[in-house]
Design a protein around this motif. Structure first.
Motif, PDB file in Angstrom:
ATOM      1  N   UNK A   5     -21.581 -81.432  40.059  1.00  0.00           N
ATOM      2  CA  UNK A   5     -21.456 -81.407  41.520  1.00  0.00           C
ATOM      3  C   UNK A   5     -21.004 -80.023  42.005  1.00  0.00           C
ATOM      4  N   UNK A   6     -20.040 -79.472  41.280  1.00  0.00           N
ATOM      5  CA  UNK A   6     -19.471 -78.183  41.701  1.00  0.00           C
ATOM      6  C   UNK A   6     -20.555 -77.119  41.838  1.00  0.00           C
ATOM      7  N   UNK A   7     -21.391 -76.974  40.819  1.00  0.00           N
ATOM      8  CA  UNK A   7     -22.391 -75.906  40.859  1.00  0.00           C
ATOM      9  C   UNK A   7     -23.487 -76.211  41.885  1.00  0.00           C
ATOM     10  N   UNK A   8     -23.797 -77.467  42.106  1.00  0.00           N
ATOM     11  CA  UNK A   8     -24.767 -77.800  43.157  1.00  0.00           C
ATOM     12  C   UNK A   8     -24.222 -77.419  44.522  1.00  0.00           C
ATOM     13  N   UNK A   9     -22.930 -77.696  44.766  1.00  0.00           N
ATOM     14  CA  UNK A   9     -22.307 -77.353  46.055  1.00  0.00           C
ATOM     15  C   UNK A   9     -22.262 -75.839  46.243  1.00  0.00           C
ATOM     16  N   UNK A  10     -21.901 -75.101  45.186  1.00  0.00           N
ATOM     17  CA  UNK A  10     -21.849 -73.631  45.271  1.00  0.00           C
ATOM     18  C   UNK A  10     -23.235 -73.089  45.603  1.00  0.00           C
ATOM     19  N   UNK A  11     -24.275 -73.676  45.002  1.00  0.00           N
ATOM     20  CA  UNK A  11     -25.635 -73.228  45.281  1.00  0.00           C
ATOM     21  C   UNK A  11     -26.060 -73.472  46.717  1.00  0.00           C
ATOM     22  N   UNK A  12     -25.469 -74.474  47.381  1.00  0.00           N
ATOM     23  CA  UNK A  12     -25.806 -74.779  48.774  1.00  0.00           C
ATOM     24  C   UNK A  12     -25.038 -73.913  49.767  1.00  0.00           C
ATOM     25  N   UNK A  13     -23.993 -73.202  49.315  1.00  0.00           N
ATOM     26  CA  UNK A  13     -23.149 -72.412  50.211  1.00  0.00           C
ATOM     27  C   UNK A  13     -23.877 -71.198  50.755  1.00  0.00           C
ATOM     28  N   UNK A  14     -23.433 -70.734  51.921  1.00  0.00           N
ATOM     29  CA  UNK A  14     -23.925 -69.464  52.462  1.00  0.00           C
ATOM     30  C   UNK A  14     -23.337 -68.321  51.646  1.00  0.00           C
ATOM     31  N   UNK A  15     -23.905 -67.131  51.799  1.00  0.00           N
ATOM     32  CA  UNK A  15     -23.388 -65.965  51.085  1.00  0.00           C
ATOM     33  C   UNK A  15     -21.926 -65.722  51.453  1.00  0.00           C
ATOM     34  N   UNK A  16     -21.597 -65.912  52.730  1.00  0.00           N
ATOM     35  CA  UNK A  16     -20.222 -65.699  53.175  1.00  0.00           C
ATOM     36  C   UNK A  16     -19.275 -66.684  52.503  1.00  0.00           C
ATOM     37  N   UNK A  17     -19.679 -67.951  52.424  1.00  0.00           N
ATOM     38  CA  UNK A  17     -18.834 -68.962  51.781  1.00  0.00           C
ATOM     39  C   UNK A  17     -18.646 -68.647  50.289  1.00  0.00           C
ATOM     40  N   UNK A  18     -19.707 -68.201  49.650  1.00  0.00           N
ATOM     41  CA  UNK A  18     -19.591 -67.842  48.234  1.00  0.00           C
ATOM     42  C   UNK A  18     -18.609 -66.686  48.044  1.00  0.00           C
ATOM     43  N   UNK A  19     -18.633 -65.721  48.952  1.00  0.00           N
ATOM     44  CA  UNK A  19     -17.713 -64.590  48.864  1.00  0.00           C
ATOM     45  C   UNK A  19     -16.259 -65.034  49.029  1.00  0.00           C
ATOM     46  N   UNK A  20     -16.039 -65.966  49.979  1.00  0.00           N
ATOM     47  CA  UNK A  20     -14.676 -66.469  50.196  1.00  0.00           C
ATOM     48  C   UNK A  20     -14.215 -67.277  48.979  1.00  0.00           C
TER      49      UNK A  20
END
Length: 871
Positions: free
Chosen positions: A781-796
């Motif tokens: 689940x974790x990696x699926x959610x990270x893949x759905x994040x925006x670039x900004x969310x991934x940076x945060x």
């Protein structure tokens, strides 16, 4: 005492060493001895004998030294004559063949009153040693001996006595008399070394002349030869005693004497090397030890002062070592390196490479001192030089052979590097050998170009050698001029080797407690008066009212404080119009009275950020970068910083000359600048406002305009930034080498980090689990959610996890360690937490993907993710 006269000091002449026979029987010939001389100038016969006498040492031809050893009897009684020192008087003495020479000296003392220590007996041109018997000295009935005296003018009578005793003890050991001799050898050697040390006065200054004389005595009585013969002696204990004595002499010389003085011991060590190479082998441990120490002694000796050509040397015992003396070691070591490179594992020893470099350095200096040397040796001249022609030609051939072998090894190495994982195939000495080969290549016309052409063909392995084996503190300057052969990784590694090494010992850390609301001011206060050595030792960072400490907090502080320093609103730096990531000093920064102090602070912070390998999200403009590297600025360098000025200057240079000469531009050698809201005219040189720009001087105008806009107008700011940077990196030399080893884009990667979007697959590949397994639902689940994040969310999320805002150029694989996901035992109602210092995120086993998404969405809001979890 009437027969005993005062002595005068004879003029010294050149001493010659005879070649030695294969049975290792040595006789030391000396054309004059400054410490033994007959004072009667009218006695031509005596002068002839004394002026070309031999000194008999205990180590003599076996058939000579062992002659007449039969049991003493009345028939052994012989009569011989001793011609006195002056006045032509002769003593008639009697003795037995097994009487020692010392006994004869005692008889002479009894008759004449001359102290034994003042006497020297000469027979057949040779000085007789005390421990020798009359038979061993081949003294037969009616033999005629000459009595001479030690010079009264000598300042070292005790040295002669100690060395005489040392040689005699060695002689007795070689004859098999072990008892007491080992102790005597060690004590007398210690006594001599103590005399050397006494040449130091109370101010720590050494009397080099006196020391050199003592060493000459040490050689004149052939102590190095005697010790080597003891080393080769078959009697038990002799080899160990000799090895210990030779090592003790060398070790004590280097520990008792300063480096510029102990190099005078080089002649003695040279003798050890020569005698050992003949008596033992070049692989003998003691020989290698002596050779290595000789290399360190001559390495820093400047040829032309202490190393000279043999034709100009009057006496090798005067402390002079010739080029011809040390060049054979260069050839010997080159052959060993060649053998190592040609062997199956291709691994020359580090000691051979180090010694090769040590002997090579003074040879290079000697060649450069030649009158024909004009920056390099012209090939047609190689056979017609005033000196060193043979050595120069041999060195050229050695270069060709070694270079060919190294390149072949590096070609093989490139094939092995393709395979994973990369292994060390015995390549650790290649870079050091290449450095020395490059130093040789620079001596010859066109050879350096050939060197770099060969390196270009094996540049992949060359880059690997730099990253793997270039060490901090080593001389890597030879690579910088050809940094175009390198890639980002090797250039970055090379640059980092010029920076000081971090010291993370806790007691040395510089502690800071920073209020986030006053970040820049508080940080400046902690840095303004801090000792640079303490800053280099490490930083301990804490934010007010926050629990977190450690490296993660420090990384965040670096990022935040750099954002503040380069914030255009603070007027220190200006962002480039065409690239807002890039900054250069603001000419109008003087609006802040503390601006210059803040520039010094900025230099310190940037240097420390580079040392800590923290990406701070900013990069420098090219014009600023060039100044930091100590290089000039051209028109192309200002393209990003001032596109309008760049375009105008290009137009002026490209315009038709006839149009420019019509003064349609209306330009003079002056420029208008805005300063504190007012327009000010600044002349580019004296009376420049009255000089019109035309087709003949327009290039000068553009150059002066660029110089004033990007150098003169910000010279104070750049100077202070540089001073702060140099405080950390220890001086201007290191600062220039650091920036010169990089391209601007390399510094971009080091300061800003990766410009690419984060790859979730790369992120996942560089993450490890603790408490979870990769197949667990929560991880999926974790990696699926990270893949759905925006670039900004991934940076945060990355910042929350690691405190990093930007990844290294290599991506996640370039981080200091793997990332970690830990399973916590917290309530599922709690948000994830992080330990940024260890790149660790922790969360409980959320029951569903929806719950996990909700929790992660909360911490990826910037106002939440900007602070830390628990330590």
């Amino acid at each position: 005492m009437s027969s005993y006269t005062e002595f005068f000091h004879p003029q010294r002449t050149k001493r010659k060493f005879d070649d030695y026979d294969d049975d290792i029987i040595f006789i030391h010939k000396n054309t004059t001895n400054p410490n033994y001389y007959n004072s009667n100038p009218d006695d031509s016969n005596n002068n002839e004998i004394i002026s070309d006498h031999h000194f008999i040492h205990p180590i003599t031809r076996q058939h000579e030294s062992l002659a007449s050893t039969s049991t003493s009897s009345s028939s052994d009684r012989i009569q011989f004559f001793v011609r006195m020192i002056s006045g032509g008087k002769t003593l008639v003495l009697y003795g037995k063949k097994d009487d020692t020479v010392k006994l004869i000296h005692e008889k002479i003392q009894a008759v004449t009153g001359i102290p034994i220590i003042e006497q020297r007996l000469i027979y057949r041109g040779r000085q007789l040693q005390w421990e020798s018997s009359l038979a061993e000295c081949s003294i037969k009935n009616d033999a005629g001996l000459h009595l001479v005296g030690r010079m009264r003018s000598t300042e070292h009578p005790k040295v002669w006595q100690v060395i005489d005793g040392l040689v005699n003890s060695i002689y007795r050991m070689c004859k098999g008399e072990i008892g007491g001799c080992i102790k005597s050898v060690k004590s007398r050697l210690d006594e001599f070394l103590g005399m050397m040390k006494k040449n130091e006065n109370e101010n720590g200054e050494f009397n080099a002349v006196s020391l050199n004389t003592e060493l000459s005595i040490f050689q004149s009585l052939c102590v190095p030869l005697a010790l080597v013969m003891l080393y080769m002696s078959p009697h038990k204990g002799n080899k160990e005693c000799a090895a210990e004595s030779i090592r003790h002499f060398i070790d004590s010389s280097t520990s008792l004497l300063p480096k510029h003085i102990y190099s005078q011991c080089g002649n003695v060590v040279l003798d050890f090397c020569k005698f050992l190479s003949r008596a033992a082998t070049q692989d003998d441990p003691l020989y290698i030890y002596c050779r290595s120490n000789l290399g360190s002694m001559v390495e820093d000796v400047m040829i032309g002062r202490c190393l000279r050509n043999r034709d100009t040397c009057s006496n090798r015992t005067s402390g002079v070592i010739t080029v011809e003396d040390i060049f054979p070691f260069v050839g010997e070591l080159a052959n060993k390196l060649s053998e190592g490179l040609g062997s199956g594992n291709g691994s020359p020893s580090s000691s051979d490479v180090r010694d090769f470099a040590a002997f090579l350095r003074p040879i290079r200096v000697a060649i450069k001192d030649l009158p024909e040397y004009g920056g390099y040796i012209l090939k047609p001249m190689m056979f017609n030089l005033s000196r060193y022609s043979d050595e120069i030609n041999i060195l050229y051939m050695l270069f060709l052979e070694l270079m060919d072998k190294v390149c072949k090894c590096m070609e093989k190495m490139e094939g092995e590097l393709v395979r994973e994982p990369k292994t060390d195939g015995g390549w650790d000495q290649y870079l050091a050998i290449l450095k020395e080969l490059h130093s040789i290549a620079k001596l010859y016309e066109g050879l350096e170009d050939s060197f770099w052409s060969s390196i270009k063909a094996v540049k992949v392995s060359f880059r690997y050698l730099i990253v793997r084996y270039a060490k901090r503190g080593e001389d890597c300057k030879w690579i910088i001029e050809h940094k175009d052969l390198l890639d980002f990784e090797s250039r970055r590694h090379l640059a980092m080797m010029f920076l000081p090494e971090m010291n993370d010992e806790y007691e040395e850390l510089h502690e800071m407690l920073i209020d986030r609301s006053k970040l820049l001011a508080h940080s400046y206060e902690y840095f303004a008066h801090a000792d640079s050595e303490k800053l280099r030792g490490g930083l301990f960072m804490e934010f007010t009212n926050e629990e977190a400490t450690g490296p993660g907090v420090l990384r965040e502080w670096f990022f935040l404080v750099c954002q503040e320093i380069f914030n255009p609103q603070n007027a220190l730096f200006v962002a480039c119009p065409n690239d807002r990531r890039r900054f250069f000093p603001n000419p109008a920064s003087k609006v802040d009275p503390l601006h210059l102090k803040y520039f010094k602070f900025a230099g310190r912070v940037i240097a420390l950020a580079l040392m800590h390998k923290v990406q701070v999200g900013i990069v420098f403009d090219r014009a600023f970068f060039m100044q930091l590297a100590g290089s000039g600025i051209s028109l192309e360098d200002i393209k990003d910083a001032d596109p309008y000025l760049y375009s105008s200057c290009k137009q002026i240079l490209d315009m038709d000359p006839s149009v420019v000469d019509q003064d349609v531009l209306g330009l003079t050698f002056a420029r208008e600048i805005e300063e504190l809201g007012c327009i000010k005219v600044v002349e580019l040189f004296a009376d420049g406002k009255n000089i019109v720009v035309n087709s003949r001087n327009r290039e000068e105008y553009v150059e002066l305009l660029i110089q004033h806009s990007f150098v003169t107008s910000v010279s104070e700011q750049v100077t202070q930034f540089v001073e702060g940077f140099e405080d950390i990196v220890r001086g201007p030399k290191t600062r220039k080498l650091f920036f010169k080893s990089l391209e601007l884009e390399d510094l971009d990667g080091m300061l800003h980090g990766s410009e690419s979007s984060m790859s979730v697959e790369d992120w996942k590949a560089n993450t490890e689990y603790n408490g979870y397994k990769e197949t667990d639902d929560q991880i999926d689940w974790f990696w699926k959610i990270v893949g759905e994040m925006t670039v900004k969310q991934q940076q945060v999320l990355l910042s929350f996890w690691t405190s990093l805002k930007h990844l290294p150029v290599e991506g996640f694989s370039g981080l200091a360690s793997k990332l970690h996901i830990y399973k916590s035992n917290d309530s599922i109602d709690l948000l994830p937490s992080s330990h940024t210092c260890f790149y660790r995120i922790c969360f409980p086993a959320y029951p569903s993907m929806a719950v996990m998404r909700e929790r992660l969405n909360i911490i990826t809001q910037e106002h939440v993710g900007c602070s830390f979890g628990t330590w």
